[in-house]
Write an enzyme that holds these catalytic residues in place. Structure first.
Site, PDB file in Angstrom:
ATOM      1  N   LYS A  77       0.806  -1.218   0.000  1.00  0.00           N
ATOM      2  CA  LYS A  77       0.000   0.000   0.000  1.00  0.00           C
ATOM      3  C   LYS A  77       0.840   1.269   0.000  1.00  0.00           C
ATOM      4  O   LYS A  77       0.501   2.248  -0.679  1.00  0.00           O
ATOM      5  CB  LYS A  77      -0.963  -0.006   1.189  1.00  0.00           C
ATOM      6  CG  LYS A  77      -2.048  -1.071   1.092  1.00  0.00           C
ATOM      7  CD  LYS A  77      -3.018  -0.986   2.251  1.00  0.00           C
ATOM      8  CE  LYS A  77      -4.124  -2.019   2.115  1.00  0.00           C
ATOM      9  NZ  LYS A  77      -5.106  -1.933   3.208  1.00  0.00           N
ATOM     10  N   ASP A 114     -10.213   2.264   2.482  1.00  0.00           N
ATOM     11  CA  ASP A 114     -10.315   1.439   3.683  1.00  0.00           C
ATOM     12  C   ASP A 114     -11.087   2.140   4.801  1.00  0.00           C
ATOM     13  O   ASP A 114     -11.955   1.533   5.437  1.00  0.00           O
ATOM     14  CB  ASP A 114      -8.923   1.059   4.190  1.00  0.00           C
ATOM     15  CG  ASP A 114      -8.285  -0.072   3.400  1.00  0.00           C
ATOM     16  OD1 ASP A 114      -9.030  -0.878   2.809  1.00  0.00           O
ATOM     17  OD2 ASP A 114      -7.049  -0.161   3.386  1.00  0.00           O
TER      18      ASP A 114
END
Length: 279
Positions: A77, A114
């Site tokens: 990420k 997220d």
């Protein structure tokens, strides 16, 4: 947007993917392909294993390979954020990307869905965190996204991690956020009514990474792991009388946001939930 009767992919099928290490456990292909089928889009979603250290290279290759977008999971990420040409506000604040959109000119836009996905999952469970103290265990990309999202909702944050510098960096995302060590979690649980576990410990059946004997009936425990559905942490929480919530809800809600960013079409949330047997 081209809509077709779903069948085998063709030369004109748009392709999106998820990269990670590991990635074979991912349920994202199930969720997204169910959504493409329901909306009649000629798209397909695949999982691509990318070794640690190669995440940025993989992201930069998207346009050359003709992919329309990408999901990114651990450990890539942060590398994905570095590889993108443009970052959304959340992705820039977190320096972490889990969704990449390929613009028509080939530019790469990175986003982090997220945090919004986590809040969507809590809302669907009827859990409101405004005014509550929340303990987040972990300081990686997902943990930081959750911390930022909860702070915006008005929660007070305590962050615990094995690395003190990681815990401190995550806690700084929340006004008044406090960083603690893993050993200080029992004391933190006397203040926190919600616990969010955001480390990979438990994916292979390991015991919880912290002492669970301080959990009780006043706690809500959210484990972001979704495979296995019942982690040992959730089992321990329920045995202690706490409410346990698994990670499938967050997975579905963040996937729905990625779907819309890629396609411009409203995500069929009910279909996506049912694809992983969420009620």
């Amino acid at each position: 947007m081209t809509r077709v009767k779903r069948g085998a992919p063709t030369a004109s099928t748009r392709v999106v993917a998820v990269i990670g290490d590991p990635v074979a456990h991912s349920l994202s292909p199930v969720i997204h392909n169910a959504a493409f089928a329901a909306t009649g889009l000629d798209w397909v979603y695949v999982a691509l294993p990318v070794q640690r250290g190669s995440g940025a290279e993989a992201v930069r290759s998207l346009h050359a390979l003709g992919l329309a977008g990408l999901n990114v999971t651990a450990p890539h990420k942060e590398a994905a954020a570095e590889a993108c040409d443009e970052l959304t506000q959340d992705a820039a604040a977190l320096r972490s990307v889990n969704t990449v959109v390929v613009r028509p000119d080939g530019g790469l836009v990175g986003d982090s869905t997220d945090g919004q996905g986590f809040i969507g999952a809590l809302d669907s469970e009827g859990v409101e965190c405004a005014g509550r103290t929340v303990l987040v265990v972990g300081a990686g990309g997902a943990a930081r996204a959750v911390t930022l999202a909860l702070a915006r909702r008005g929660a007070r944050l305590i962050v615990a991690a094995r690395r003190p510098d990681g815990a401190a960096a995550a806690a700084r995302l929340a006004p008044g956020g406090v960083a603690v060590t893993m050993e200080e979690i029992p004391a933190a649980l006397r203040e926190a009514s919600v616990v969010v576990h955001a480390t990979p410990v438990g994916m292979s059946g390991e015991p919880p990474p912290f002492d669970t004997t301080s959990l009780g009936t006043g706690h809500i425990v959210v484990d972001l792991i979704y495979r296995p559905v019942e982690t040992r942490l959730l089992l321990a929480a329920r045995e202690a009388g706490a409410r346990g919530i698994g990670g499938l809800g967050m997975l579905v809600h963040q996937a729905a946001r990625s779907f819309t960013e890629w396609t411009g079409v409203d995500a069929p949330l009910d279909v996506m939930r049912k694809s992983v047997q969420l009620p």
